[in-house]
Scaffold this motif. Structure first.
Motif, PDB file in Angstrom:
ATOM      1  N   TRP A 267      52.288  37.775  29.622  1.00  0.00           N
ATOM      2  CA  TRP A 267      51.360  36.666  29.831  1.00  0.00           C
ATOM      3  C   TRP A 267      50.974  35.978  28.531  1.00  0.00           C
ATOM      4  CZ3 TRP A 267      46.446  35.464  28.277  1.00  0.00           C
ATOM      5  CH2 TRP A 267      45.729  36.460  27.606  1.00  0.00           C
ATOM      6  N   GLU A 268      50.931  36.728  27.420  1.00  0.00           N
ATOM      7  CA  GLU A 268      50.575  36.112  26.136  1.00  0.00           C
ATOM      8  C   GLU A 268      51.643  35.114  25.693  1.00  0.00           C
ATOM      9  OE1 GLU A 268      49.947  39.485  23.615  1.00  0.00           O
ATOM     10  OE2 GLU A 268      47.782  39.514  24.011  1.00  0.00           O
ATOM     11  N   LYS A 269      52.915  35.503  25.880  1.00  0.00           N
ATOM     12  CA  LYS A 269      54.010  34.594  25.557  1.00  0.00           C
ATOM     13  C   LYS A 269      53.958  33.368  26.467  1.00  0.00           C
ATOM     14  CE  LYS A 269      56.224  37.069  22.423  1.00  0.00           C
ATOM     15  NZ  LYS A 269      56.381  36.592  21.017  1.00  0.00           N
ATOM     16  N   ALA A 270      53.676  33.621  27.744  1.00  0.00           N
ATOM     17  CA  ALA A 270      53.562  32.526  28.704  1.00  0.00           C
ATOM     18  C   ALA A 270      52.424  31.585  28.312  1.00  0.00           C
ATOM     19  CB  ALA A 270      53.325  33.085  30.107  1.00  0.00           C
ATOM     20  N   SER A 271      51.311  32.170  27.866  1.00  0.00           N
ATOM     21  CA  SER A 271      50.151  31.376  27.451  1.00  0.00           C
ATOM     22  C   SER A 271      50.468  30.518  26.227  1.00  0.00           C
ATOM     23  CB  SER A 271      48.976  32.307  27.146  1.00  0.00           C
ATOM     24  OG  SER A 271      47.814  31.569  26.838  1.00  0.00           O
ATOM     25  N   GLN A 272      51.221  31.086  25.283  1.00  0.00           N
ATOM     26  CA  GLN A 272      51.625  30.324  24.089  1.00  0.00           C
ATOM     27  C   GLN A 272      52.479  29.120  24.473  1.00  0.00           C
ATOM     28  OE1 GLN A 272      53.564  33.103  21.433  1.00  0.00           O
ATOM     29  NE2 GLN A 272      51.749  34.394  21.246  1.00  0.00           N
ATOM     30  N   LEU A 273      53.375  29.347  25.414  1.00  0.00           N
ATOM     31  CA  LEU A 273      54.231  28.251  25.882  1.00  0.00           C
ATOM     32  C   LEU A 273      53.399  27.179  26.577  1.00  0.00           C
ATOM     33  CD1 LEU A 273      57.213  30.325  27.301  1.00  0.00           C
ATOM     34  CD2 LEU A 273      57.395  28.634  25.479  1.00  0.00           C
ATOM     35  N   PHE A 274      52.469  27.621  27.409  1.00  0.00           N
ATOM     36  CA  PHE A 274      51.625  26.680  28.135  1.00  0.00           C
ATOM     37  C   PHE A 274      50.811  25.825  27.166  1.00  0.00           C
ATOM     38  CE2 PHE A 274      47.935  25.267  30.536  1.00  0.00           C
ATOM     39  CZ  PHE A 274      48.493  24.891  31.746  1.00  0.00           C
ATOM     40  N   ASN A 275      50.254  26.456  26.155  1.00  0.00           N
ATOM     41  CA  ASN A 275      49.442  25.729  25.166  1.00  0.00           C
ATOM     42  C   ASN A 275      50.292  24.795  24.303  1.00  0.00           C
ATOM     43  OD1 ASN A 275      47.116  27.043  26.047  1.00  0.00           O
ATOM     44  ND2 ASN A 275      47.350  28.730  24.577  1.00  0.00           N
ATOM     45  N   ALA A 276      51.576  25.128  24.141  1.00  0.00           N
ATOM     46  CA  ALA A 276      52.470  24.301  23.314  1.00  0.00           C
ATOM     47  C   ALA A 276      52.872  23.004  24.002  1.00  0.00           C
ATOM     48  CB  ALA A 276      53.720  25.097  22.949  1.00  0.00           C
ATOM     49  N   MET A 277      52.604  22.891  25.294  1.00  0.00           N
ATOM     50  CA  MET A 277      52.998  21.694  26.034  1.00  0.00           C
ATOM     51  C   MET A 277      52.337  20.435  25.468  1.00  0.00           C
ATOM     52  SD  MET A 277      53.020  23.236  29.924  1.00  0.00           S
ATOM     53  CE  MET A 277      53.691  21.801  30.739  1.00  0.00           C
ATOM     54  N   ALA A 278      51.085  20.549  25.108  1.00  0.00           N
ATOM     55  CA  ALA A 278      50.352  19.391  24.571  1.00  0.00           C
ATOM     56  C   ALA A 278      50.997  18.895  23.274  1.00  0.00           C
ATOM     57  CB  ALA A 278      48.892  19.762  24.326  1.00  0.00           C
ATOM     58  N   THR A 286      51.364  20.988  38.707  1.00  0.00           N
ATOM     59  CA  THR A 286      50.919  22.070  39.595  1.00  0.00           C
ATOM     60  C   THR A 286      51.760  23.327  39.420  1.00  0.00           C
ATOM     61  OG1 THR A 286      50.141  20.442  41.214  1.00  0.00           O
ATOM     62  CG2 THR A 286      50.475  22.688  42.013  1.00  0.00           C
ATOM     63  N   LEU A 287      53.088  23.152  39.317  1.00  0.00           N
ATOM     64  CA  LEU A 287      53.984  24.293  39.165  1.00  0.00           C
ATOM     65  C   LEU A 287      53.675  25.082  37.899  1.00  0.00           C
ATOM     66  CD1 LEU A 287      56.467  25.953  40.005  1.00  0.00           C
ATOM     67  CD2 LEU A 287      57.892  24.268  38.822  1.00  0.00           C
ATOM     68  N   ALA A 288      53.473  24.368  36.770  1.00  0.00           N
ATOM     69  CA  ALA A 288      53.182  25.033  35.497  1.00  0.00           C
ATOM     70  C   ALA A 288      51.856  25.797  35.570  1.00  0.00           C
ATOM     71  CB  ALA A 288      53.137  24.005  34.371  1.00  0.00           C
ATOM     72  N   PHE A 289      50.835  25.171  36.161  1.00  0.00           N
ATOM     73  CA  PHE A 289      49.538  25.838  36.311  1.00  0.00           C
ATOM     74  C   PHE A 289      49.657  27.071  37.210  1.00  0.00           C
ATOM     75  CE2 PHE A 289      47.368  21.972  34.727  1.00  0.00           C
ATOM     76  CZ  PHE A 289      46.387  22.569  33.938  1.00  0.00           C
ATOM     77  N   ASN A 290      50.322  26.916  38.341  1.00  0.00           N
ATOM     78  CA  ASN A 290      50.470  28.033  39.277  1.00  0.00           C
ATOM     79  C   ASN A 290      51.188  29.215  38.642  1.00  0.00           C
ATOM     80  OD1 ASN A 290      49.201  26.546  41.230  1.00  0.00           O
ATOM     81  ND2 ASN A 290      51.026  26.161  42.463  1.00  0.00           N
ATOM     82  N   THR A 291      52.239  28.910  37.875  1.00  0.00           N
ATOM     83  CA  THR A 291      53.018  29.966  37.213  1.00  0.00           C
ATOM     84  C   THR A 291      52.161  30.692  36.187  1.00  0.00           C
ATOM     85  OG1 THR A 291      55.015  28.621  37.484  1.00  0.00           O
ATOM     86  CG2 THR A 291      55.147  30.461  35.963  1.00  0.00           C
ATOM     87  N   MET A 292      51.368  29.912  35.437  1.00  0.00           N
ATOM     88  CA  MET A 292      50.511  30.499  34.401  1.00  0.00           C
ATOM     89  C   MET A 292      49.373  31.316  35.020  1.00  0.00           C
ATOM     90  SD  MET A 292      50.450  30.698  31.169  1.00  0.00           S
ATOM     91  CE  MET A 292      49.514  32.197  30.853  1.00  0.00           C
ATOM     92  N   ILE A 293      48.786  30.801  36.081  1.00  0.00           N
ATOM     93  CA  ILE A 293      47.715  31.533  36.775  1.00  0.00           C
ATOM     94  C   ILE A 293      48.249  32.842  37.338  1.00  0.00           C
ATOM     95  CG2 ILE A 293      46.181  31.486  38.807  1.00  0.00           C
ATOM     96  CD1 ILE A 293      45.850  28.451  38.282  1.00  0.00           C
ATOM     97  N   SER A 294      49.457  32.796  37.880  1.00  0.00           N
ATOM     98  CA  SER A 294      50.090  33.999  38.420  1.00  0.00           C
ATOM     99  C   SER A 294      50.332  35.028  37.316  1.00  0.00           C
ATOM    100  CB  SER A 294      51.414  33.632  39.091  1.00  0.00           C
ATOM    101  OG  SER A 294      52.063  34.772  39.589  1.00  0.00           O
ATOM    102  N   ALA A 295      50.740  34.546  36.129  1.00  0.00           N
ATOM    103  CA  ALA A 295      50.974  35.448  34.993  1.00  0.00           C
ATOM    104  C   ALA A 295      49.675  36.141  34.584  1.00  0.00           C
ATOM    105  CB  ALA A 295      51.542  34.662  33.819  1.00  0.00           C
ATOM    106  N   CYS A 296      48.583  35.397  34.592  1.00  0.00           N
ATOM    107  CA  CYS A 296      47.270  35.959  34.234  1.00  0.00           C
ATOM    108  C   CYS A 296      46.824  36.977  35.278  1.00  0.00           C
ATOM    109  CB  CYS A 296      46.229  34.850  34.122  1.00  0.00           C
ATOM    110  SG  CYS A 296      46.518  33.729  32.729  1.00  0.00           S
TER     111      CYS A 296
END
Length: 327
Positions: A267-278, A286-296
């Motif tokens: 999840w930490e790697k996933a979180s880094q990727l999510f934050n790098a999007m900006a 929606t897909l990116a949020f759902n995937t990240m929420i699921s990882a958490c």
């Protein structure tokens, strides 16, 4: 007949299919003999107007009238049927051509195979492709790509790989569409060993020797294959190579990479990727949020999951059943 032919040609080039059809009817009423040129122009106008039924009627009339023609008017009708998703009609026209002594060419087969691909009839697509050689019709890239896509719709990764290997033997040049389709098919495919990640990887690296430059779609499909095969490190490596090079990334790139990490509870790697999007000017959906929420959720990070859920409204990302189930 010359005047009618000229007018029909003008209508075809102008996309005025109603006028072209009306001219064809007037010729019939006045018992003016319609040449193959007039038939072809009228059918082409109907193809452009997405009127496959009327194009099919004219082709049938042409055959019944014993108008001597080559494959061009029939090809236009098959193309119209393909656009209309009428694979059965495309095959019927191929049979009609054979019955009336009109030789099928590469364009005929390509259009008919494409129609079968859109109709999810991969067996028919392969039959048409196989029939090209005995009928002295040369294989071409369009026909092979359509066949690869057809088997891909059915997750037929083994058939897709066979077609890719067959193309050089038939002196057919594979292109980026060919490789991307095969990689995507391997990503969807299942075997005794799970997703065909290794096959997708081999196809990707075969692009270089084939002088085909991988695109963003190629990379995205490979990252998705890595995710399905639980190869999160490999997927992350492909993502890193993209951002460090000149390859453009999009929401699919990030979503697939996040999903690969999330699937293996990274999840930490996933979180880094999510934050790098900006930083990469990619807006999360929606897909990116759902995937990240699921990882958490999988990692017990419920506070982070709630924060992401609240952030969705600000990003104009719609919540759905998956969002709430993940949370």
């Amino acid at each position: 007949a010359f005047s009618f032919g000229s007018l029909t040609s003008v209508c075809e080039k102008g996309g005025a299919w109603p006028a072209a059809l009306q001219l064809s009817h007037k010729m019939s009423e006045r018992k003016v003999e319609r040449s193959v040129f007039i038939h072809s122009s009228a059918i082409s106008a109907l193809r452009r107007g997405a009127k496959w039924e009327k194009a099919l009627q004219l082709s049938t009339i042409m055959a019944q009238s014993n108008v001597k023609s080559g494959p061009i008017p029939y090809n236009a009708t098959i193309s119209a049927c393909e656009r209309g998703g009428k694979w059965e009609s495309s095959i019927q026209l191929c049979r009609l051509m054979a019955l009336t002594g009109v030789e099928l060419d590469a364009s005929t087969s390509s259009a008919a195979i494409s129609a079968c691909q859109k109709g999810c009839r991969w067996e028919k697509a392969l039959q048409l492709l196989t029939a090209m050689a005995p009928n002295a019709v040369k294989y071409n890239t369009v026909a092979c790509n359509a066949a690869v896509s057809a088997v891909g719709n059915n997750s037929g990764w083994e058939q897709a790989l066979k077609l890719l290997r067959l193309m050089p033997w038939k002196s057919v040049q594979s292109n980026v569409i060919t490789f991307n389709s095969v990689i995507s098919t391997c990503e969807k495919g299942q075997s005794l060993y799970g997703t065909e990640w290794q096959s997708a990887l081999r196809v990707f690296f075969d692009m270089g020797p084939s002088t085909v430059e991988p695109t963003m779609i190629s990379h995205n499909a490979l990252i998705s294959a890595g995710e399905k095969g639980c190869e999160w490190e490999q997927s992350l490596g492909i993502f890193t190579a993209m951002v460090q090079g000149t390859m453009v990334t999009d929401i699919i790139t990030f979503s697939a990479s996040i999903a690969a990490c999330a699937k293996c509870t990274e999840w930490e790697k996933a979180s880094q990727l999510f934050n790098a999007m900006a930083h990469h000017k990619v807006k999360p959906n929606t897909l990116a949020f759902n995937t990240m929420i699921s990882a958490c959720e999988k990692s017990g990070q419920w506070e982070k999951a709630l924060q992401l859920f609240c952030a969705m409204e600000g990003c104009l990302a719609e919540t759905n059943t998956i969002t709430f189930n993940a949370k």
